[in-house]
Design an enzyme around this catalytic site. Structure first.
Site, mmCIF file in Angstrom:
data_model
loop_
_atom_site.group_PDB
_atom_site.id
_atom_site.type_symbol
_atom_site.label_atom_id
_atom_site.label_comp_id
_atom_site.label_asym_id
_atom_site.label_seq_id
_atom_site.Cartn_x
_atom_site.Cartn_y
_atom_site.Cartn_z
ATOM 1 C CE LYS A 167 76.568 102.291 19.468
ATOM 2 N NZ LYS A 167 76.257 100.893 19.830
ATOM 3 C CG ASP B 31 81.603 102.303 2.322
ATOM 4 O OD1 ASP B 31 82.441 101.837 1.542
ATOM 5 O OD2 ASP B 31 80.561 101.696 2.623
ATOM 6 C CE LYS C 270 85.239 100.484 3.098
ATOM 7 N NZ LYS C 270 84.474 99.241 3.303
ATOM 8 C CG PHE D 291 83.083 94.920 6.424
ATOM 9 C CD1 PHE D 291 82.188 95.964 6.201
ATOM 10 C CD2 PHE D 291 83.189 94.397 7.701
ATOM 11 C CE1 PHE D 291 81.416 96.466 7.237
ATOM 12 C CE2 PHE D 291 82.419 94.893 8.743
ATOM 13 C CZ PHE D 291 81.528 95.930 8.503
ATOM 14 C CG ASP E 51 80.193 97.828 14.431
ATOM 15 O OD1 ASP E 51 80.329 98.716 13.557
ATOM 16 O OD2 ASP E 51 79.107 97.262 14.643
HETATM 17 P P1 5GP Z 1 78.938 105.716 4.054
HETATM 18 O O1 5GP Z 1 77.728 106.519 4.415
HETATM 19 O O2 5GP Z 1 80.121 106.548 3.635
HETATM 20 O O3 5GP Z 1 78.615 104.640 3.070
HETATM 21 O O4 5GP Z 1 79.310 104.870 5.308
HETATM 22 C C1 5GP Z 1 79.856 105.368 6.389
HETATM 23 C C2 5GP Z 1 79.694 104.417 7.553
HETATM 24 O O5 5GP Z 1 79.534 103.053 7.158
HETATM 25 C C3 5GP Z 1 80.943 104.459 8.334
HETATM 26 O O6 5GP Z 1 80.895 105.484 9.283
HETATM 27 C C4 5GP Z 1 80.979 103.108 8.981
HETATM 28 O O7 5GP Z 1 80.238 103.136 10.174
HETATM 29 C C5 5GP Z 1 80.273 102.209 7.990
HETATM 30 N N1 5GP Z 1 81.261 101.468 7.182
HETATM 31 C C6 5GP Z 1 81.608 101.673 5.906
HETATM 32 N N2 5GP Z 1 82.559 100.813 5.511
HETATM 33 C C7 5GP Z 1 82.833 100.059 6.597
HETATM 34 C C8 5GP Z 1 83.771 99.004 6.844
HETATM 35 O O8 5GP Z 1 84.553 98.563 6.014
HETATM 36 N N3 5GP Z 1 83.762 98.499 8.112
HETATM 37 C C9 5GP Z 1 82.935 98.941 9.084
HETATM 38 N N4 5GP Z 1 83.026 98.374 10.271
HETATM 39 N N5 5GP Z 1 82.050 99.932 8.881
HETATM 40 C C10 5GP Z 1 82.018 100.485 7.652
#
Ligand code: 5GP
Length: 181
Positions: A42, A102, A130, A153, A160
């Site tokens: 979302k 991330d 990141k 974060f 969220d």
């Molecule tokens: P990844 O698969 O790249 O580790 O993570 C992607 C998802 O993790 C993002 O779409 C997001 O929903 C969540 N996410 C990663 N870092 C953050 C953060 O700092 N804050 C929030 N709210 N969600 C994050």
């Protein structure tokens, strides 16, 4: 500023500049293609809605669910589940619209799924990156990046913590005491 926010990382003005820059790039790069914007729910809804109103070429939209974070946690669960049922994907050049790159697992998994399902091409657009957090084995290039941020974060502008803060008009660092960090 909201009482649970430690620091604003991306102001409303900065978000508007990013949206304008990336919308122009996508409009130029996809002017001779059949563009489909795929929003990863979302967290990307605000970014998607802003891009949609600034891209100047014809396009279609779709949404998919990708779940990696455990509810009420600031850590990724590792495995990414992608739910998407997009018809006629083979007709489209896809741009996946994501909130944060991330560990990179979500975009990597979504890209694989779009290609498996027959997309003509797939590129990735993320509001935030990141790089310090990248997981081993993730080598996906980001085609469109809003801003590179440190390892913190963040919430707001769709993002969220435990389903809260999505409506903040800016992106900010959540106070660690809010999530027990
Ligand atoms: P990844 O698969 O790249 O580790 O993570 C992607 C998802 O993790 C993002 O779409 C997001 O929903 C969540 N996410 C990663 N870092 C953050 C953060 O700092 N804050 C929030 N709210 N969600 C994050």
């Amino acid at each position: 500023m909201h009482k649970d926010i430690k620091e604003i990382l991306l102001s409303e003005e900065e978000i508007a500049e990013i949206v304008s820059r990336i919308s122009k790039q996508i409009s130029e790069d996809y002017k001779d293609k059949n563009l489909l914007l795929v929003c990863v729910l979302k967290g990307s809804v605000c970014f998607m809605a802003d891009l949609m109103r600034n891209i100047s070429i014809p396009f279609k939209i779709e949404f998919l669910r990708a779940k990696s974070y455990l509810s009420g946690s600031t850590e990724s669960a590792g495995e990414v589940e992608v739910r998407s049922e997009i018809d006629h994907l083979d007709e489209y050049d896809v741009v996946v619209v994501e909130d944060i790159f991330d560990t990179g697992r979500t975009l990597q998994r979504v890209t694989e799924k779009m290609l498996q399902d027959g997309a003509k091409s797939v590129s990735c657009c993320s509001l935030l990156d990141k790089p310090e957090r990248r997981a081993e084995g993730v080598d996906l290039p980001l085609d469109y990046v809003g801003k590179t941020i440190p390892n913190a974060f963040v919430v707001g502008y769709g993002l969220d913590f435990d389903e809260n803060y999505r409506g903040l008009p800016y992106v900010g660092i959540l106070k660690p005491e809010v999530y027990g960090g």
